[in-house]
Write a protein that holds these residues in place. Structure first.
Motif, mmCIF file in Angstrom:
data_model
loop_
_atom_site.group_PDB
_atom_site.id
_atom_site.type_symbol
_atom_site.label_atom_id
_atom_site.label_comp_id
_atom_site.label_asym_id
_atom_site.label_seq_id
_atom_site.Cartn_x
_atom_site.Cartn_y
_atom_site.Cartn_z
ATOM 1 N N UNK A 1 -7.955 -0.314 -9.838
ATOM 2 C CA UNK A 1 -6.903 -1.252 -9.430
ATOM 3 C C UNK A 1 -5.591 -0.980 -10.181
ATOM 4 N N UNK A 2 -5.556 0.098 -10.966
ATOM 5 C CA UNK A 2 -4.349 0.429 -11.743
ATOM 6 C C UNK A 2 -3.347 1.243 -10.926
ATOM 7 N N UNK A 3 -3.660 1.516 -9.679
ATOM 8 C CA UNK A 3 -2.771 2.271 -8.801
ATOM 9 C C UNK A 3 -2.687 1.550 -7.462
ATOM 10 N N UNK A 4 -1.538 1.656 -6.820
ATOM 11 C CA UNK A 4 -1.354 1.044 -5.502
ATOM 12 C C UNK A 4 -2.390 1.627 -4.538
ATOM 13 N N UNK A 5 -3.065 0.773 -3.782
ATOM 14 C CA UNK A 5 -4.079 1.282 -2.847
ATOM 15 C C UNK A 5 -3.452 2.082 -1.720
ATOM 16 N N UNK A 6 -4.270 2.908 -1.078
ATOM 17 C CA UNK A 6 -3.765 3.771 -0.010
ATOM 18 C C UNK A 6 -4.560 3.660 1.276
ATOM 19 N N UNK A 7 -3.996 4.227 2.319
ATOM 20 C CA UNK A 7 -4.679 4.294 3.617
ATOM 21 C C UNK A 7 -5.812 5.310 3.547
ATOM 22 N N UNK A 8 -5.587 6.373 2.791
ATOM 23 C CA UNK A 8 -6.608 7.411 2.660
ATOM 24 C C UNK A 8 -6.714 7.833 1.197
ATOM 25 N N UNK A 9 -7.826 8.475 0.872
ATOM 26 C CA UNK A 9 -8.087 8.893 -0.510
ATOM 27 C C UNK A 9 -9.018 10.104 -0.488
ATOM 28 N N UNK A 10 -9.433 10.550 -1.659
ATOM 29 C CA UNK A 10 -10.278 11.750 -1.741
ATOM 30 C C UNK A 10 -11.554 11.587 -0.929
ATOM 31 N N UNK B 1 0.830 -1.196 0.000
ATOM 32 C CA UNK B 1 0.000 0.000 0.000
ATOM 33 C C UNK B 1 0.867 1.250 0.000
ATOM 34 N N UNK B 2 0.183 2.374 -0.200
ATOM 35 C CA UNK B 2 0.793 3.687 -0.144
ATOM 36 C C UNK B 2 0.012 4.497 0.892
ATOM 37 N N UNK B 3 0.495 5.688 1.216
ATOM 38 C CA UNK B 3 -0.274 6.541 2.123
ATOM 39 C C UNK B 3 -1.581 6.972 1.463
ATOM 40 N N UNK B 4 -1.495 7.399 0.201
ATOM 41 C CA UNK B 4 -2.648 7.929 -0.512
ATOM 42 C C UNK B 4 -2.925 7.055 -1.731
ATOM 43 N N UNK B 5 -4.193 6.777 -1.967
ATOM 44 C CA UNK B 5 -4.597 5.979 -3.126
ATOM 45 C C UNK B 5 -5.971 5.394 -2.884
ATOM 46 N N UNK B 6 -6.574 4.793 -3.898
ATOM 47 C CA UNK B 6 -7.894 4.177 -3.704
ATOM 48 C C UNK B 6 -7.839 3.114 -2.602
ATOM 49 N N UNK B 7 -8.861 3.050 -1.779
ATOM 50 C CA UNK B 7 -8.902 2.044 -0.706
ATOM 51 C C UNK B 7 -8.954 0.650 -1.317
ATOM 52 N N UNK B 8 -8.248 -0.310 -0.737
ATOM 53 C CA UNK B 8 -8.224 -1.663 -1.316
ATOM 54 C C UNK B 8 -9.528 -2.418 -1.030
ATOM 55 N N UNK B 9 -10.188 -2.904 -2.070
ATOM 56 C CA UNK B 9 -11.445 -3.629 -1.892
ATOM 57 C C UNK B 9 -11.206 -5.109 -1.550
ATOM 58 N N UNK B 10 -12.280 -5.771 -1.129
ATOM 59 C CA UNK B 10 -12.212 -7.219 -0.956
ATOM 60 C C UNK B 10 -12.572 -7.865 -2.301
ATOM 61 N N UNK B 11 -12.175 -9.106 -2.502
ATOM 62 C CA UNK B 11 -12.389 -9.803 -3.773
ATOM 63 C C UNK B 11 -13.873 -9.858 -4.140
ATOM 64 N N UNK B 12 -14.721 -10.081 -3.165
ATOM 65 C CA UNK B 12 -16.168 -10.168 -3.388
ATOM 66 C C UNK B 12 -16.707 -8.887 -4.042
ATOM 67 N N UNK B 13 -16.168 -7.725 -3.640
ATOM 68 C CA UNK B 13 -16.588 -6.452 -4.239
ATOM 69 C C UNK B 13 -16.079 -6.344 -5.669
ATOM 70 N N UNK B 14 -14.808 -6.697 -5.883
ATOM 71 C CA UNK B 14 -14.196 -6.585 -7.217
ATOM 72 C C UNK B 14 -14.959 -7.435 -8.229
ATOM 73 N N UNK B 15 -15.432 -8.593 -7.804
ATOM 74 C CA UNK B 15 -16.188 -9.480 -8.698
ATOM 75 C C UNK B 15 -17.489 -8.845 -9.162
#
Length: 187
Positions: free
Chosen positions: A130-139, A106-120
């Motif tokens: 999913x084209x960017x490393x997920x972050x702890x916080x985002x917009x 992860x990174x400090x900033x980026x889209x929050x990482x989803x669970x697989x069930x959501x991605x499906x």
């Protein structure tokens, strides 16, 4: 920065861990598989804010979901402990994700990482988050009404971040995150 923060926050980590253990049994750290950059799976770490075996209890309250889209959230989730409510409001439950940053997931900033069930359940255009490393916080996490944002708007804000990424934007979101913690606007 993640290493320095982890080091200086050791007393906070200890205080939170002790408080969690005093309130309820179970592990201090919640570990859950998430989907990161380009669909790569990893385990995210958070301070546990719910009762033990909360994931198993989710089926019993699934019909109370207040979010649209594939995300599950309810305002007064009965699985959340009293101290867990405080941790969520302040965002302090996310502190163990500093170790996800140190691990490279992860990174400090980026889209929050989803669970697989959501991605499906994502539509094709939503997979681009999913084209960017997920972050702890985002917009959307720094917005005062973050718990009332519709799923598609949440996805659009993540894609806006990806499309307009800059160090300046990261700095602004980093500072807004501290304001969010102080205002205790999470749930």
């Amino acid at each position: 920065l993640a290493f320095l923060l982890s080091f200086f926050l050791i007393p906070v980590f200890i205080a939170i861990a002790v408080s969690i253990r005093l309130e309820s049994k179970g592990p201090v750290i919640f570990k859950q598989e998430r989907v990161g950059l380009r669909g790569r799976k990893f385990y995210i770490y958070k301070f546990r804010t719910m009762v033990e075996r909360a994931e198993e209890l989710k089926a019993q309250i699934a019909d109370r979901n207040e979010m649209d889209g594939p995300v599950f959230k309810i305002k007064n989730d009965p699985r959340i402990t009293k101290f867990g409510k405080f941790l969520r409001r302040t965002g302090l439950d996310e502190l163990p994700q500093l170790f996800n940053i140190l691990n490279g997931d992860m990174s400090f900033i980026g889209p929050r990482p989803p669970i697989q069930e959501e991605v499906e359940q994502y539509e094709r255009w939503q997979l681009r988050r999913l084209s960017m490393k997920p972050g702890i916080t985002c917009i959307w996490q720094t917005m005062p009404n973050r718990n009332e944002i519709f799923f598609n708007n949440w996805m659009k804000l993540d894609l806006q971040y990806i499309d307009t990424w800059s160090l300046k934007l990261d700095l602004v979101l980093f500072l807004k995150t501290f304001k969010t913690i102080i205002m205790s606007s999470g749930r």
